[in-house]
Design an enzyme around this catalytic site. Sequence first.
Site, PDB file in Angstrom:
ATOM      1  N   GLU A 121      -4.020  33.731 -35.272  1.00 43.80           N
ATOM      2  CA  GLU A 121      -4.574  34.551 -34.192  1.00 43.80           C
ATOM      3  C   GLU A 121      -3.484  35.373 -33.509  1.00 43.80           C
ATOM      4  OE1 GLU A 121      -8.445  32.533 -32.375  1.00 43.80           O
ATOM      5  OE2 GLU A 121      -6.732  31.176 -32.307  1.00 43.80           O
ATOM      6  N   GLU A 141      -9.346  26.199 -37.816  1.00 42.71           N
ATOM      7  CA  GLU A 141      -9.897  25.508 -36.651  1.00 42.71           C
ATOM      8  C   GLU A 141     -11.123  24.662 -36.964  1.00 42.71           C
ATOM      9  OE1 GLU A 141      -7.424  28.752 -34.725  1.00 42.71           O
ATOM     10  OE2 GLU A 141      -8.534  28.428 -36.591  1.00 42.71           O
TER      11      GLU A 141
END
Length: 264
Positions: A121, A141
Site C-alpha cells: 500500500e 491482508e
Amino acid sequence: MTTELGEGRVLYNVDGNVARITINRPERRNAMDTMTTGALIEAFVEAESDPDVWCVVLTGSGDKAFCAGGDLKEMDDTAKSGRQIPVPMMGPMRNLFEVMLETYKPVIAAINGHAIAGGCELALASDIRIARAGSMFGLTEARRGMGANLGSILLPRLIPRGLAFELLYTAETIPVERAQELGLINHVVSGGEFETAVDELVSRIVQNSPVTLRRYKEMATKSWGLPVTTALRLNVGPNPYLSEDRVEGVRAFLEKRDPVWKNR
C-alpha cells in the site's frame, strides 16, 4: 544531514531538492509499528511543507524488504493486552496513506525488496514505483483478517477490476516483474543497478520546474474520478502560467541554457 525520527525507525534526509525517507527497521523487514507509522507521517508532512523539497523518495533499509506491512507482533501484543489496534481513518492520528496522497510533490517508491500488505500500500500510495528485480509484491491482508483499506480502493482503479479482485481475494504475492506487466510498477532494475536507476529517475524529475511538478500532483489527485469537463475547471495548486518559473523556463529555452528555478 540525516534526521532520525521515531527513535531511529525512520531516517529523513534532504539533499539537492530531494527528500529521502527510509524505513529503518531491517531486523523486522521494515515492518510498520505504531511509532514507525507516526514517524513516516512526520517525515511526509515535513517534506510537503519544505519549499526546498521538490521530490520525495521512499525506501527501506537493507535489501530484504521495502516494507513487510504492519508489525504483526505489535498487533498481537496489543490484542493480548485487551487493547484495540489503530483503525484506518479513525483516531487522533492522520492516516499515513492519505498524507502521502496529499503530499503534492512527486513521490517515488524505491522498492528495494519485498513490498507486502501495508508495504504494498505504501508503494500504491506513491506516484511512481521502481523495484529491485526479484522482489515480491502483494496485498496479503485477507490471510490475516485485515482490510487493506487503501489497497481495496486504489488497486481496482489502477488495473482492471477482475485482476485487482483476484489479487485481493487470493492474497497472493506476485513477482515485481509480473506487477510491471500489470502496470503497477514503472521500472524493474537488477540489484547492482538499482540505486543508480533511482537516482537517474529522480534527476530527470527535479530538473523540471517545481511549480509545475506540484501543480501536476495536486491537479491529478484532486481531479481523480471527476468528469473531464469538471476537472478542467479546477484551479488547484500553484498556477504555473502566472509563475516566475514560467518566465524563466521560456527565457532559458530561447537563450539555450538550463533554467534556474525559483519555485515561485
